[in-house]
Design an enzyme around this catalytic site. Structure first.
Site, short mmCIF file in Angstrom:
data_model
loop_
_atom_site.label_atom_id
_atom_site.label_comp_id
_atom_site.label_asym_id
_atom_site.label_seq_id
_atom_site.Cartn_x
_atom_site.Cartn_y
_atom_site.Cartn_z
N GLY A 139 94.36 -25.83 -35.16
CA GLY A 139 93.06 -25.23 -34.90
C GLY A 139 91.85 -26.13 -34.95
O GLY A 139 90.86 -25.91 -34.27
N CYS A 182 101.01 -19.92 -28.59
CA CYS A 182 99.91 -20.45 -29.38
C CYS A 182 98.66 -20.42 -28.51
O CYS A 182 98.66 -21.02 -27.42
CB CYS A 182 100.26 -21.88 -29.79
N THR A 187 95.81 -21.79 -29.13
CA THR A 187 95.15 -23.09 -29.15
C THR A 187 95.81 -24.03 -28.13
O THR A 187 95.11 -24.68 -27.34
CB THR A 187 95.24 -23.69 -30.58
N CYS A 225 94.83 -15.51 -32.37
CA CYS A 225 95.72 -16.59 -32.82
C CYS A 225 97.04 -15.90 -33.14
O CYS A 225 97.04 -14.82 -33.77
CB CYS A 225 95.13 -17.25 -34.08
N HIS A 248 99.24 -16.42 -35.24
CA HIS A 248 99.54 -16.24 -36.67
C HIS A 248 98.98 -14.91 -37.20
O HIS A 248 99.51 -14.36 -38.15
CB HIS A 248 98.92 -17.37 -37.50
N1 DGL Z 1 99.13 -19.97 -33.74
C1 DGL Z 1 98.22 -20.81 -33.08
C2 DGL Z 1 97.23 -20.08 -32.21
O1 DGL Z 1 97.59 -19.06 -31.66
C3 DGL Z 1 97.76 -22.06 -33.77
C4 DGL Z 1 97.04 -21.94 -35.04
C5 DGL Z 1 96.82 -23.30 -35.69
O2 DGL Z 1 97.76 -24.07 -35.74
O3 DGL Z 1 95.69 -23.54 -36.11
O4 DGL Z 1 96.13 -20.52 -31.98
#
Ligand code: DGL
Length: 261
Positions: free
Chosen positions: A41, A71, A73, A182, A184
């Site tokens: 990020g 992801c 990002t 994100c 996560h």
């Molecule tokens: N899961 C990722 C996203 O959707 C990356 C988060 C990270 O590594 O900061 O952005």
């Protein structure tokens, strides 16, 4: 049956894999977590795009027909280069669900929680500009959340303090809808819902991403699908977290490996 590569900076892409295993369980999935480098990020955009390209090349070397960049990002920084480099493969990306959020928000005030890199990317700015909507978007970088989620913390004092810090101001400004920008963050959805209740509807686009994946890969599936988990740190820890987060289906065959890339 297709061989489908799914990658993320860490365990966030498991939220997409989880949905893929529900909608299309009979494929062979290769999940690659770049755990040694998580989080992405706040890394430089050049670093994120060249690293994403390298991970994608490795998945294609493993024989994957399709790649899900699970992801936001990496998608924001690298999807164009990845599509250019691998024109024969189906490349599916993710992006913050601001379109459905704008449609569903009754107050037309939407919070967007995503990484710093996603929010400052040209791709996200273009997405915002393409929306013909009178909706107001309150953008907030979720700094600090990903490392806690990577440790398996989905609630507790540290997570709660960050969620309050980031989401309370959105509520104070009138937001009734929150975009999880994100991959996560869907693992925090029940915690966020328990903190804010019905006043905040949550938008997660995993379902739409996997529908798109299903349109682009073979419709043929085997009776028993499988997942090979690869981590650039520790494959066994990744498998343990995956078991906890995915609520493994009995029929799934899973193996875990550590890989140095
Ligand atoms: N899961 C990722 C996203 O959707 C990356 C988060 C990270 O590594 O900061 O952005």
């Amino acid at each position: 049956m297709s061989k489908i590569g799914v990658f993320d900076s860490g365990i966030g892409g498991l939220s997409i894999l989880n949905e893929a295993l529900h909608q299309a369980p009979g494929h062979h999935y290769v999940y690659l977590a770049d755990s040694v480098n998580t989080p992405y990020g706040e890394k430089s955009s050049d670093w994120v795009s060249s690293r994403s390209l390298a991970l994608c090349s490795w998945l294609i070397e493993q024989g994957c027909d399709a790649i899900v960049i699970a992801c936001n990002t990496a998608t924001a920084q690298a999807i164009s280069q990845i599509r250019e480099a691998f024109p024969k493969n189906a490349i599916i990306g993710v992006e913050p669900g601001i379109k459905p959020a704008a449609q569903q928000s009754s107050k037309k005030i939407v919070g967007v929680l995503a990484t710093q890199n996603t929010l400052t990317s040209d791709k996200f700015k273009q997405l915002l500009a393409s929306l013909l909507s009178d909706c107001e978007f309150i953008q907030q970088a979720g700094v600090g959340l990903v490392p806690l989620i990577e440790q398996g913390q989905l609630s507790g004092p540290f997570i709660d303090a960050l969620l309050h810090q980031y989401i309370d101001p959105m509520i104070e400004q009138g937001a009734d809808t929150l975009v999880l920008g994100c991959t996560h963050y869907p693992f925090l959805q029940s915690q966020i819902q328990s903190m804010y209740g019905a006043q905040l509807q949550i938008i997660d686009t995993s379902n739409a991403v996997v529908k798109q994946m299903c349109r682009l890969v073979s419709a043929e599936e085997t009776r028993i699908g499988s997942v090979n988990f690869y981590s650039t740190s520790d494959g066994q820890s990744l498998l343990q977290l995956a078991k906890k987060l995915l609520g493994f289906q009995g029929l799934l065959q899973a193996q875990a490996y550590s890989v140095h890339l």
